[in-house]
Design an enzyme around this catalytic site. Structure first.
Site, short mmCIF file in Angstrom:
data_model
loop_
_atom_site.label_atom_id
_atom_site.label_comp_id
_atom_site.label_asym_id
_atom_site.label_seq_id
_atom_site.Cartn_x
_atom_site.Cartn_y
_atom_site.Cartn_z
N PRO A 2 45.97 35.92 34.16
CA PRO A 2 45.03 35.96 33.03
C PRO A 2 44.06 37.13 33.18
CG PRO A 2 44.94 33.82 34.16
CD PRO A 2 45.82 34.71 34.96
N GLU A 3 43.89 37.90 32.14
CA GLU A 3 42.91 38.98 32.16
C GLU A 3 41.65 38.52 31.42
OE1 GLU A 3 43.51 42.96 32.21
OE2 GLU A 3 45.65 42.96 32.61
N HIS A 93 51.24 19.84 39.57
CA HIS A 93 50.31 20.97 39.73
C HIS A 93 48.97 20.74 39.03
CE1 HIS A 93 53.61 22.95 41.63
NE2 HIS A 93 54.35 22.86 40.54
N ARG A 112 50.72 28.08 41.40
CA ARG A 112 50.73 28.97 42.57
C ARG A 112 49.49 28.82 43.45
NH1 ARG A 112 52.63 34.80 40.69
NH2 ARG A 112 52.75 35.03 42.94
N ARG A 155 33.93 60.43 42.22
CA ARG A 155 35.18 59.71 42.52
C ARG A 155 36.37 60.59 42.14
NH1 ARG A 155 34.34 53.91 43.03
NH2 ARG A 155 36.59 53.85 43.20
#
Ligand SMILES: [Zn+2]
Length: 276
Positions: A2-3, A93, A112, A155
């Protein structure tokens, strides 16, 4: 995984189910996820009222009526399922089940187990080890081109890689970094420090726009996580470049189409003509 837009979609769904309501019963069905649950987790949550639900990067924070905070991270495969309180036995789960005042059940399911939960006083929120080093929220007004410029100064790594650094800006994942750079017409391999003010002034609004559009679409559906209203799958969200190697680039006349390259172990999708 998920973002940010998916996590925000989950937050909005949970807000409808939980805000202002008490946790009548909390079942913790195993001792740990990615890491152990805090001591007396279920006991400390039982009877508490959820005052508000916020999000920081990809972390959900539930603010409770005893000035404590329940922190939730969905990890790789975590999802929140919402339904009525019934007699159905928990699934394999289903690791935490919350019974909410008014007859709703919220289930945290994570095959997971890369997700995590923590519970601590509100006063410890800002200094929490998982949150304290995070950069600004990309959708906040204080995330500006100027602010990003300061954070990437000096950077020399590729801008795509730097955008994934959570201390530079919080919550941008692999998909939306590719999408934002495409929209801003900036090559993903460019050393971050070489971006001009003009380019930063394109990039920051592009980041905000791709995230906001995905939030509006209800998040993407790359993996099997469910919408928090209990339905299967998020809304399908169309990406311009992500996972579209070889396809024609939207709004571009290049012959090659979308290319793929690997940066820092992650796939980047881009157009070599449009992005400079
Ligand atoms: Zn192109």
């Amino acid at each position: 995984m998920p973002e940010l837009p998916e996590v925000e979609t989950v937050r909005r769904g949970l807000e409808i189910a939980m805000a202002g309501k008490r946790l009548i019963k909390v079942e913790q069905r195993r001792p740990d996820l990615r890491r152990p649950f805090p001591p007396d987790f279920a006991l400390r949550l039982t009877g508490r009222r959820v005052e508000s639900l916020a999000r920081r990067a990809k972390y959900l924070t539930l603010h409770l009526d005893d000035s404590s905070v329940l922190l939730i991270h969905l990890g790789m495969s975590g999802r929140m399922l919402i339904g009525p309180i019934d007699t159905q036995a928990p699934g394999t789960h289903d690791h935490v089940r919350f019974e909410i005042e008014g007859g709703t059940r919220v289930v945290f399911n994570d095959a997971r187990r890369f997700g995590l939960m923590d519970l601590f006083p509100l006063a410890a929120l800002a200094a929490h080890p998982l949150l304290r080093d995070l950069g600004p929220e990309p959708l906040d007004d204080d995330f500006t081109a100027k602010e990003l410029g300061v954070r990437i100064a000096g950077r020399s790594s590729a801008i795509k890689v730097v955008l994934l650094d959570q201390t530079v800006v919080a919550g941008i994942g692999n998909i939306y970094a590719s999408e934002a750079l495409f929209r801003a017409a900036i090559a993903p391999e460019r050393p971050a420090e070489t971006l001009t003010k003009k380019e930063l002034a394109r990039l920051v609004p592009a980041i905000k726009a791709v995230l906001q559009e995905a939030i509006a679409a209800g998040g993407s559906t790359l993996r099997d996580h469910r919408r928090p209203d209990g339905e299967l799958g998020y809304f399908q969200h169309a990406f311009a470049v992500y996972d579209r190697e070889g396809e024609p680039c939207p709004g571009c006349t290049c012959r090659e189409g979308i290319r793929r390259l690997v940066q820092g172990g992650r796939a980047t999708f881009y157009c070599a003509k449009k992005q400079r």
